[in-house]
Design a protein around this motif. Structure first.
Motif, short mmCIF file in Angstrom:
data_model
loop_
_atom_site.label_atom_id
_atom_site.label_comp_id
_atom_site.label_asym_id
_atom_site.label_seq_id
_atom_site.Cartn_x
_atom_site.Cartn_y
_atom_site.Cartn_z
N ASN A 1 0.54 5.69 -10.06
CA ASN A 1 -0.65 6.18 -10.75
C ASN A 1 -1.80 5.17 -10.61
OD1 ASN A 1 -2.37 7.64 -12.38
ND2 ASN A 1 -1.54 6.79 -14.29
N VAL A 2 -2.34 5.07 -9.39
CA VAL A 2 -3.41 4.09 -9.14
C VAL A 2 -4.61 4.75 -8.43
CG1 VAL A 2 -1.82 2.14 -9.00
CG2 VAL A 2 -2.35 3.44 -6.92
N GLY B 1 -14.52 -3.75 -11.71
CA GLY B 1 -13.36 -3.98 -10.88
C GLY B 1 -12.09 -3.97 -11.69
N LEU B 2 -10.96 -3.89 -11.00
CA LEU B 2 -9.65 -3.92 -11.64
C LEU B 2 -9.51 -5.25 -12.39
CD1 LEU B 2 -6.86 -2.40 -11.76
CD2 LEU B 2 -6.17 -3.88 -9.84
N ILE C 1 -6.95 2.26 -5.05
CA ILE C 1 -5.69 1.86 -4.43
C ILE C 1 -5.87 0.57 -3.64
CG2 ILE C 1 -5.96 3.26 -2.35
CD1 ILE C 1 -2.89 3.78 -2.53
N ALA C 2 -7.04 0.40 -3.02
CA ALA C 2 -7.30 -0.84 -2.29
C ALA C 2 -7.32 -2.03 -3.24
CB ALA C 2 -8.63 -0.74 -1.54
N GLN C 3 -7.96 -1.87 -4.40
CA GLN C 3 -7.99 -2.96 -5.36
C GLN C 3 -6.58 -3.29 -5.87
OE1 GLN C 3 -11.22 -3.40 -8.30
NE2 GLN C 3 -11.91 -1.38 -7.64
N LEU D 1 0.82 -1.21 0.00
CA LEU D 1 0.00 0.00 0.00
C LEU D 1 0.85 1.25 0.00
CD1 LEU D 1 -3.00 0.96 0.20
CD2 LEU D 1 -2.67 1.07 2.67
N SER D 2 1.91 1.24 0.80
CA SER D 2 2.80 2.40 0.87
C SER D 2 3.48 2.66 -0.48
CB SER D 2 3.85 2.17 1.96
OG SER D 2 4.75 3.24 2.03
N LYS D 3 3.92 1.59 -1.11
CA LYS D 3 4.57 1.72 -2.42
C LYS D 3 3.60 2.28 -3.46
CE LYS D 3 4.87 -2.04 -4.84
NZ LYS D 3 4.09 -1.74 -6.09
#
Length: 375
Positions: free
Chosen positions: A51-52, A60-61, A263-265, A44-46
């Motif tokens: 660009n997400v 969905g992704l 970002i969660a996906q 998540l940090s990365k």
């Protein structure tokens, strides 16, 4: 005039407020209090600087949809289409809401098996349909005689929850044979299977709708990364359904949220490459064993727990109080917050049982048990 006149403050909110006010240990609400896997937070940090951050496609992704299809194949040997049969939702609750709103029409009926989680009834009422509440047996198995007696041509949907919240019960093969027989008898009947605790089972794995090929074309399966990966606040779930049904669900989903946190996906998508779902089962089995061992010295009678991170206990040998009064006294006098099981029944049926959540760190569980030893 309210469209949901009987909906007030939930018991979960009430008990958590009481826990805070009384400095009590909160084993009422069903969410973990321990950190998530550091590998996931590193991902998540990365991603935060990549660009997400814009909309993903409505369903969905795409790469995450493909990995869910792979996970479903690995877990249940079912092949599903990433494009047509899977939908990422804003938590399991949105998946359930969108499904009911999409499929249930005014005047139709939906069967809910009590005790049941509180998110099922509201979308039924908002569809101007009728919830039909049917109590489970005393051991929390389905009562097929009662179920068969209420199903009719108006019945559009039966909602099942396996593994079951609040009781931790799982369905048997015979239960699914009975369900398949019921669906065969009523061509318009669909099954909504809430399986958010599917990867939290113990001595035996739960039987999924995803393993019952006779039910594929008539069923909608609800899953939750929030529950499976200890990230309830991310609110990411998914729905599996045949294409013709999924088309209708997506129509509602696009106007509820359109798409889920990007970002969660992306983070879950990368995490699925390294997480072992069997380790999730082992982790919670150790939690359950610890909690049951700690509680064995108390006066409470622990009921079987086959899945979920909930433990039901009977206090019948301790008190004649209602379960609501007993849980409130547990908070004020003993400093432990739990949930009364009667609140999961439409008729408030009181079996003198309460629900604990053991998805907590070991220190919290030990401290709670020490307080309950004073009962």
């Amino acid at each position: 005039m309210s469209k949901l006149p009987n909906v007030g403050t939930s018991i979960f909110t009430i008990m958590s407020q009481m826990a805070a006010e009384n400095n009590a240990i909160n084993l009422s609400q069903g969410f973990p209090n321990f950190p998530v896997d550091f590998r996931l937070t590193e991902i998540l940090s990365k991603l935060a600087s990549e660009n997400v951050h814009q909309y993903t496609p409505m369903s969905g992704l795409p790469s995450l949809l493909e990995k869910i299809a792979i996970l479903t194949k690995q877990s249940y040997q079912r092949t599903v289409s990433p494009k047509g049969e899977i939908l990422i939702t804003a938590g399991a609750t949105e998946g359930i809401f969108a499904t009911i709103q999409a499929l249930v029409k005014a005047g139709e009926e939906v069967i809910i098996l009590d005790p049941s989680y509180d998110c099922y009834e509201a979308p039924i009422l908002l569809s101007n349909a009728k919830p039909i509440r049917v109590s489970l047996n005393s051991d929390f198995t389905p009562n097929w005689e009662k179920i068969n007696n209420v199903v009719n041509k108006k019945t559009k949907l039966i909602i099942i929850n396996n593994p079951h919240n609040p009781t931790g019960k799982t369905w048997s093969v015979d239960d699914f044979l009975q369900l398949e027989k019921l669906v065969d008898s009523y061509p318009n009947l669909l099954v909504l299977s809430d399986e958010v605790y599917e990867y939290i089972t113990f001595e035996k794995k739960h039987i999924s709708i995803n393993e019952r090929s006779k039910l594929y074309e008539r069923s909608i399966v609800i899953s939750s990364f929030g529950k499976s990966l200890h990230i309830t606040g991310w609110k990411v779930g998914y729905v599996i359904a045949p294409v013709n049904i999924m088309i209708e669900i997506k129509k509602v989903h696009q106007f509820l949220v359109f798409s889920v946190s990007s970002i969660a996906q992306h983070a879950i998508n990368e995490y699925l490459d390294i997480v072992d779902f069997n380790s999730i089962r082992t982790f919670y089995q150790e939690k359950r064993t610890l909690f049951r061992n700690l509680m064995s010295e108390t006066k409470l009678e622990l009921l079987p727990c086959e899945g979920t991170y909930f433990q039901v206990a009977s206090y019948a040998a301790i008190s004649d109080e209602t379960d609501i009064d007993f849980t409130k006294r547990l908070v004020t006098e003993f400093g432990v917050a739990t949930i009364p099981i009667s609140t999961f029944y439409a008729n408030g049926d009181d079996h003198k049982c309460i629900r604990f959540c053991f998805a907590k760190d070991d220190k919290t569980l030990v401290q709670a048990a020490e307080r309950l030893l004073k009962l």
